[in-house]
Design a protein around this motif. Structure first.
Motif, short mmCIF file in Angstrom:
data_model
loop_
_atom_site.label_atom_id
_atom_site.label_comp_id
_atom_site.label_asym_id
_atom_site.label_seq_id
_atom_site.Cartn_x
_atom_site.Cartn_y
_atom_site.Cartn_z
N PRO A 1 2.20 11.19 -7.31
CA PRO A 1 3.64 11.40 -7.51
C PRO A 1 4.32 11.82 -6.21
O PRO A 1 3.75 12.56 -5.41
CB PRO A 1 3.70 12.52 -8.56
CG PRO A 1 2.36 12.47 -9.26
CD PRO A 1 1.38 11.98 -8.25
N GLY A 2 5.50 11.30 -6.01
CA GLY A 2 6.25 11.63 -4.79
C GLY A 2 6.03 10.62 -3.68
O GLY A 2 6.58 10.77 -2.60
N THR A 3 5.24 9.57 -3.95
CA THR A 3 5.00 8.56 -2.91
C THR A 3 6.25 7.70 -2.68
O THR A 3 6.62 7.42 -1.54
CB THR A 3 3.83 7.64 -3.30
OG1 THR A 3 2.66 8.43 -3.44
CG2 THR A 3 3.60 6.56 -2.26
N LEU A 4 6.90 7.31 -3.78
CA LEU A 4 8.08 6.46 -3.60
C LEU A 4 9.23 7.31 -3.08
O LEU A 4 9.39 8.47 -3.49
CB LEU A 4 8.47 5.80 -4.94
CG LEU A 4 7.50 4.76 -5.48
CD1 LEU A 4 8.07 4.10 -6.74
CD2 LEU A 4 7.19 3.69 -4.44
N PRO A 5 10.03 6.76 -2.17
CA PRO A 5 11.13 7.55 -1.60
C PRO A 5 12.05 8.05 -2.71
O PRO A 5 12.40 7.30 -3.62
CB PRO A 5 11.86 6.54 -0.70
CG PRO A 5 10.99 5.35 -0.62
CD PRO A 5 9.95 5.41 -1.68
N PRO B 1 0.82 -1.20 0.00
CA PRO B 1 0.00 0.00 0.00
C PRO B 1 0.86 1.26 0.00
O PRO B 1 2.03 1.24 0.41
CB PRO B 1 -0.79 -0.12 1.31
CG PRO B 1 0.03 -0.99 2.17
CD PRO B 1 0.82 -1.91 1.28
N ARG B 2 0.24 2.35 -0.43
CA ARG B 2 0.92 3.64 -0.48
C ARG B 2 1.56 4.00 0.86
O ARG B 2 2.67 4.52 0.93
CB ARG B 2 -0.15 4.67 -0.88
CG ARG B 2 0.36 6.04 -1.00
CD ARG B 2 -0.70 7.08 -1.23
NE ARG B 2 0.00 8.36 -1.23
CZ ARG B 2 0.35 9.00 -0.13
NH1 ARG B 2 0.02 8.53 1.05
NH2 ARG B 2 1.03 10.14 -0.20
N GLU B 3 0.83 3.68 1.94
CA GLU B 3 1.27 4.05 3.29
C GLU B 3 2.66 3.51 3.63
O GLU B 3 3.43 4.14 4.35
CB GLU B 3 0.23 3.51 4.29
CG GLU B 3 0.46 3.96 5.71
CD GLU B 3 -0.30 3.09 6.72
OE1 GLU B 3 -1.25 2.37 6.35
OE2 GLU B 3 0.09 3.14 7.90
N LEU B 4 2.97 2.34 3.11
CA LEU B 4 4.28 1.76 3.43
C LEU B 4 5.40 2.68 2.96
O LEU B 4 6.35 2.94 3.68
CB LEU B 4 4.40 0.37 2.79
CG LEU B 4 5.72 -0.38 3.02
CD1 LEU B 4 5.46 -1.88 3.06
CD2 LEU B 4 6.77 -0.08 1.98
N PHE B 5 5.27 3.19 1.72
CA PHE B 5 6.33 4.03 1.16
C PHE B 5 6.31 5.44 1.73
O PHE B 5 7.35 6.06 1.93
CB PHE B 5 6.18 4.12 -0.36
CG PHE B 5 6.17 2.78 -1.03
CD1 PHE B 5 7.32 2.00 -1.04
CD2 PHE B 5 5.03 2.28 -1.62
CE1 PHE B 5 7.33 0.75 -1.63
CE2 PHE B 5 5.02 1.04 -2.21
CZ PHE B 5 6.16 0.27 -2.23
N ALA B 6 5.08 5.92 2.00
CA ALA B 6 4.93 7.34 2.38
C ALA B 6 5.73 7.68 3.62
O ALA B 6 6.18 8.81 3.78
CB ALA B 6 3.45 7.65 2.57
#
Ligand code: OXD
Length: 313
Positions: A79-83, A48-53
């Motif tokens: 955009p910008g979610t991935l480190p 999920p998005r939360e993991l990367f955020a």
């Protein structure tokens, strides 16, 4: 080093145990919602998005599959979610190529020797010898010549059928006629009898298996999709099966998985369905590959399988 792992529907203990064996000094944990403790590496499938955020310092994200469409989709939508500095790394073969070669060979042989039609004959208790297809005209076209597609194309040569391949950029594979780039797409399709799709799923390739594409193939061609469901326009396949332009199809991937109960592809007499098993992620092989790459990165070395975000694979 801290490593987070996320994959639903799997034997998590076996994954964590194997990773621990290969990376004895690492602090490994299963990521759960709410976990924001910093990590160096993430090993994930459809996270999920939360993991990367909450992980701005990740050095690399290892995708537990060959296709990175799900992870790139998270980034495309927000955009910008991935480190920002994390490498995105996909599995390279790790036992998947052999499975893909087997699946593709099985489909080509089944259609070449008309076993699909003999199966239907048996259901009707009919004893009919069908004329054989001409092997030299039974051209197989492999769409996508990446790690898996390249091996599939080479593996099919054993069957004595002409094999051609299509890729975005020019490639040279012994024994294979390679077509590259959009300009050569129609020439690639011309007279192909079995089209096997192994393309990555990107905005450019979505819907590529459509009525126009089918219309360029040999009349009565066969379609095999082992890449992603959204490559195929389902309605166009059904119409091309009805018109006879396509004789039969084998599909391993679908827009929605599991394939919904009421979907017409389940019951079409000339469609074979498998539940996304053409090439499964093999745990041991993947653990060894990912652990070796983590050790290489920690030593400052270069690794393979890094995804180019702009290309989408
Ligand atoms: C993959 C898959 O991408 O299993 O590896 O679909």
């Amino acid at each position: 080093m801290n490593i987070i792992f996320y994959e639903q529907n799997t034997n998590v203990d076996a994954w964590l145990g194997g990773l621990k064996r290969e990376l004895p000094d690492a602090d490994l944990r299963l990521w759960q919602p709410g976990d924001t403790a910093p990590a160096d590496y993430a090993i994930v499938w459809k996270a999920p998005r939360e993991l990367f955020a909450n992980q701005p310092d990740l050095k690399a994200v290892f995708n537990l599959g060959a296709g990175v469409d799900a992870i790139l989709d998270v980034e495309r939508k927000e955009p910008g979610t991935l480190p920002p500095n994390a490498l995105l790394v996909r599995l390279e073969d790790s036992g998947m190529a052999q499975q893909m070669v087997e699946y593709a060979k099985y489909c080509v042989l089944r259609y070449l020797r008309r076993f699909d039609e003999y199966e239907a004959e048996q259901r009707e208790k009919r004893w009919t010898r069908l004329p054989q297809h001409t092997r030299s005209a039974f051209t197989v076209g492999v769409l996508g010549l990446g790690v898996l597609g390249g091996e599939v194309a080479k593996g099919l040569l054993d069957l004595g059928v002409p094999v051609r391949g299509y890729s975005r950029s020019a490639k040279s594979i012994e024994g294979i006629d390679v077509y590259a780039g959009a300009d050569q797409f129609d020439a690639f399709l011309h007279d192909v009898k079995v089209l096997i799709n192994l393309l990555p799923h990107t905005p450019d390739t979505e819907g590529i298996l459509n009525a126009r594409t089918f219309g360029k193939l040999a009349h009565g061609a066969y379609v095999v999709n082992v890449a992603r469901g959204p490559h195929l326009v389902d309605a166009d396949l059904l119409a091309s099966l009805d018109s006879g332009q396509i004789s039969a199809a084998t599909l391993d991937v679908f827009h929605t998985e599991p394939l919904p109960q009421d979907h017409p592809l389940w019951t079409h007499p000339r469609v074979s369905v498998t539940p996304h098993i053409s090439a499964e992620t093999l745990r041991e092989e993947s653990i060894v590959q990912i652990a070796a790459k983590i050790k290489a990165l920690a030593r400052g070395e270069r690794i393979g399988g890094i995804v180019d975000f702009a290309r989408g694979y």
